[in-house]
Design a protein around this motif. Structure first.
Motif, mmCIF file in Angstrom:
data_model
loop_
_atom_site.group_PDB
_atom_site.id
_atom_site.type_symbol
_atom_site.label_atom_id
_atom_site.label_comp_id
_atom_site.label_asym_id
_atom_site.label_seq_id
_atom_site.Cartn_x
_atom_site.Cartn_y
_atom_site.Cartn_z
ATOM 1 N N ASP B 81 0.827 -1.212 0.000
ATOM 2 C CA ASP B 81 0.000 0.000 0.000
ATOM 3 C C ASP B 81 0.859 1.259 0.000
ATOM 4 O OD1 ASP B 81 -2.380 -1.360 0.014
ATOM 5 O OD2 ASP B 81 -2.543 -1.386 2.192
ATOM 6 N N ARG B 82 1.979 1.172 0.700
ATOM 7 C CA ARG B 82 2.853 2.337 0.706
ATOM 8 C C ARG B 82 4.284 1.910 1.028
ATOM 9 N NH1 ARG B 82 2.191 6.160 5.937
ATOM 10 N NH2 ARG B 82 2.436 4.592 7.575
ATOM 11 N N GLY B 83 5.196 2.770 0.660
ATOM 12 C CA GLY B 83 6.597 2.454 0.912
ATOM 13 C C GLY B 83 7.400 3.730 1.044
ATOM 14 N N ARG B 84 8.543 3.589 1.681
ATOM 15 C CA ARG B 84 9.425 4.760 1.774
ATOM 16 C C ARG B 84 10.878 4.308 1.667
ATOM 17 N NH1 ARG B 84 8.971 6.819 8.062
ATOM 18 N NH2 ARG B 84 9.370 4.815 9.075
ATOM 19 N N LEU B 85 11.685 5.191 1.126
ATOM 20 C CA LEU B 85 13.107 4.907 1.005
ATOM 21 C C LEU B 85 13.759 5.078 2.363
ATOM 22 C CD1 LEU B 85 13.827 6.962 -2.258
ATOM 23 C CD2 LEU B 85 13.261 4.525 -2.083
ATOM 24 N N LEU B 86 14.595 4.100 2.720
ATOM 25 C CA LEU B 86 15.316 4.204 3.997
ATOM 26 C C LEU B 86 16.749 4.678 3.765
ATOM 27 C CD1 LEU B 86 14.123 0.956 5.803
ATOM 28 C CD2 LEU B 86 13.263 3.282 6.097
ATOM 29 N N ALA B 87 17.427 4.020 2.830
ATOM 30 C CA ALA B 87 18.815 4.403 2.538
ATOM 31 C C ALA B 87 19.213 3.797 1.197
ATOM 32 C CB ALA B 87 19.754 3.892 3.622
ATOM 33 N N ARG B 88 20.034 4.503 0.499
ATOM 34 C CA ARG B 88 20.532 3.960 -0.762
ATOM 35 C C ARG B 88 21.638 2.966 -0.468
ATOM 36 N NH1 ARG B 88 22.347 7.266 -6.203
ATOM 37 N NH2 ARG B 88 22.983 5.403 -7.358
ATOM 38 N N VAL B 89 21.666 1.877 -1.225
ATOM 39 C CA VAL B 89 22.762 0.916 -1.124
ATOM 40 C C VAL B 89 23.883 1.474 -1.997
ATOM 41 C CG1 VAL B 89 23.484 -1.478 -1.487
ATOM 42 C CG2 VAL B 89 21.133 -0.979 -0.762
ATOM 43 N N ASP B 90 24.796 2.192 -1.364
ATOM 44 C CA ASP B 90 25.794 2.966 -2.110
ATOM 45 C C ASP B 90 26.758 2.102 -2.920
ATOM 46 O OD1 ASP B 90 24.889 5.465 -1.330
ATOM 47 O OD2 ASP B 90 25.973 5.359 0.575
ATOM 48 N N VAL B 91 26.961 0.890 -2.461
ATOM 49 C CA VAL B 91 27.903 0.011 -3.176
ATOM 50 C C VAL B 91 27.402 -0.285 -4.594
ATOM 51 C CG1 VAL B 91 29.062 -2.242 -3.085
ATOM 52 C CG2 VAL B 91 28.561 -1.005 -0.980
ATOM 53 N N TRP B 92 26.087 -0.238 -4.748
ATOM 54 C CA TRP B 92 25.502 -0.560 -6.047
ATOM 55 C C TRP B 92 25.695 0.614 -7.006
ATOM 56 C CZ3 TRP B 92 23.490 -4.867 -8.240
ATOM 57 C CH2 TRP B 92 22.813 -4.706 -9.445
ATOM 58 N N ASP B 93 26.659 0.500 -7.888
ATOM 59 C CA ASP B 93 26.861 1.514 -8.918
ATOM 60 C C ASP B 93 27.313 0.798 -10.194
ATOM 61 O OD1 ASP B 93 29.502 0.806 -8.477
ATOM 62 O OD2 ASP B 93 30.074 2.706 -7.545
ATOM 63 N N ALA B 94 27.647 1.567 -11.211
ATOM 64 C CA ALA B 94 27.972 0.948 -12.503
ATOM 65 C C ALA B 94 29.184 0.023 -12.385
ATOM 66 C CB ALA B 94 28.222 2.026 -13.545
ATOM 67 N N ALA B 95 30.158 0.426 -11.579
ATOM 68 C CA ALA B 95 31.356 -0.417 -11.416
ATOM 69 C C ALA B 95 30.993 -1.733 -10.735
ATOM 70 C CB ALA B 95 32.409 0.334 -10.602
ATOM 71 N N PHE B 96 30.102 -1.650 -9.752
ATOM 72 C CA PHE B 96 29.677 -2.874 -9.072
ATOM 73 C C PHE B 96 28.922 -3.781 -10.044
ATOM 74 C CE2 PHE B 96 26.861 -5.633 -6.792
ATOM 75 C CZ PHE B 96 27.634 -6.100 -5.746
ATOM 76 N N MET B 97 28.060 -3.173 -10.849
ATOM 77 C CA MET B 97 27.293 -3.978 -11.815
ATOM 78 C C MET B 97 28.230 -4.662 -12.812
ATOM 79 S SD MET B 97 23.973 -1.602 -12.543
ATOM 80 C CE MET B 97 24.258 -0.046 -11.718
ATOM 81 N N ALA B 98 29.263 -3.933 -13.226
ATOM 82 C CA ALA B 98 30.245 -4.544 -14.137
ATOM 83 C C ALA B 98 30.965 -5.696 -13.435
ATOM 84 C CB ALA B 98 31.243 -3.489 -14.611
ATOM 85 N N ARG B 99 31.200 -5.540 -12.154
ATOM 86 C CA ARG B 99 31.863 -6.601 -11.396
ATOM 87 C C ARG B 99 30.950 -7.835 -11.288
ATOM 88 N NH1 ARG B 99 33.465 -7.628 -6.065
ATOM 89 N NH2 ARG B 99 32.294 -5.955 -5.099
ATOM 90 N N PHE B 100 29.680 -7.593 -11.062
ATOM 91 C CA PHE B 100 28.730 -8.714 -11.054
ATOM 92 C C PHE B 100 28.697 -9.380 -12.429
ATOM 93 C CE2 PHE B 100 24.452 -10.304 -12.086
ATOM 94 C CZ PHE B 100 24.305 -11.286 -11.101
ATOM 95 N N ALA B 101 28.668 -8.550 -13.462
ATOM 96 C CA ALA B 101 28.644 -9.101 -14.828
ATOM 97 C C ALA B 101 29.886 -9.947 -15.072
ATOM 98 C CB ALA B 101 28.561 -7.968 -15.841
#
Lengths: 82, 214
Positions: B81-101
């Protein structure tokens, strides 16, 4: 766990209109959106289609093209063809 | 979960806290986004993920969120029904995504090695340490049978997605998500067992949980 059972691009295109018109049920919609996540080509296609719909939605009666002028131009072009 | 305690979950958004499909801008951290409701499936609910759903919804920003009200577990997502942002997961960025890839590409390499004859030139060629080498090696393979070609093809595709994620960070979410998809299917092919898809996806989720410290 995700079944990783995704649509193909062709299947995606076939149901895109229904997706954009919100005519799909929740599961079908989720399948479409999972495909968008993994397919840059279809992402671009959705964005272009949305942009086109938005632009067409802004075209009012006063923006109608001059039909007679367009036909005349077409006839001139056609007459000039070999 | 109807009417129960608040639920902590995750939410992928486009840059600037924008919902990737709805286009809705999420309010600032701590402020509630309330479902507007509607008769049709696409109208006005708040969607989020459990950790096991992350692979399907990768996007530019990852947020830890709190869901409230009637929270329903749907296939591959949570609806609330509703949601709110608590905190951004800062580790998740383009470099991290490339590392996962890249982790996926190297896993696809391992899967391909299982399909290639030990001692063969192809097997030796794929013993690469990173995605760049793997992309080159896969592009140079010759005289493979159909099974070897397909297995190496998965690895080569995955390696190229890593290079794509690095070359154009804006596209990193797609490359990362695709590589998860590729390696799952590569494993199913190598094992000739569709159940390998579930195993590989679980492995990828475990990698994300560990590396993101979720």
């Amino acid at each position: 766990m995700s079944a990783v059972d995704h649509l193909t691009c062709q299947e995606f295109v076939e149901v895109l209109t229904d997706y954009l018109e919100c005519a799909l049920d929740a599961d079908e919609r989720a399948e479409i959106e999972r495909h968008i996540v993994i397919c840059r080509g279809c992402t671009n296609y959705v964005e272009q289609t949305r942009a086109t719909i938005e632009l067409l939605g802004r075209v009012g009666a006063e923006d109608d093209v001059d039909g007679d002028g367009l036909l005349a131009t077409f006839r001139e072009w056609r007459a000039g063809r070999p | 979960m109807a009417g129960g305690a608040a639920v902590i979950a995750y939410k992928f958004l486009r840059a600037g806290r924008v919902g990737p499909f709805s286009g809705v801008s999420w309010p600032a951290v701590g402020e509630w986004l309330t479902a507007t409701g509607g008769k049709r499936a696409c109208e006005g609910r708040v969607h989020a993920c459990r950790v096991e759903d992350l692979l399907d919804w990768m996007d530019e920003e990852l947020w830890r969120v709190e869901l409230d009200g009637d929270v329903v577990v749907d296939r591959g997502k949570l609806i609330a029904d509703r949601g709110r942002l608590l905190a951004r997961v800062d580790v998740w960025d383009a470099a991290f995504m490339a590392r996962f890839a890249e982790a996926c590409a190297l896993r696809a390499r391992d899967v391909a090695l299982m399909a290639l004859a030990p001692g063969s030139s192809a097997h030796a060629a794929l013993a690469c340490a990173d995605a760049s080498e793997l992309a080159d090696a896969c592009g140079r393979l010759e005289d493979l049978d159909a099974r070897e070609e397909r297995a190496a093809g998965y690895a080569g595709d995955a390696a190229r997605h890593v290079l794509g994620a690095r070359a154009e960070p804006r596209t990193a979410p797609t490359h990362a998500a695709v590589n998860g998809f590729i390696v799952a299917h590569a494993a199913a092919f190598a094992r000739d067992d569709a159940g390998a898809i579930t195993d590989e996806r679980a492995r990828q989720v475990a990698w994300l949980v560990r590396e993101l410290r979720l």
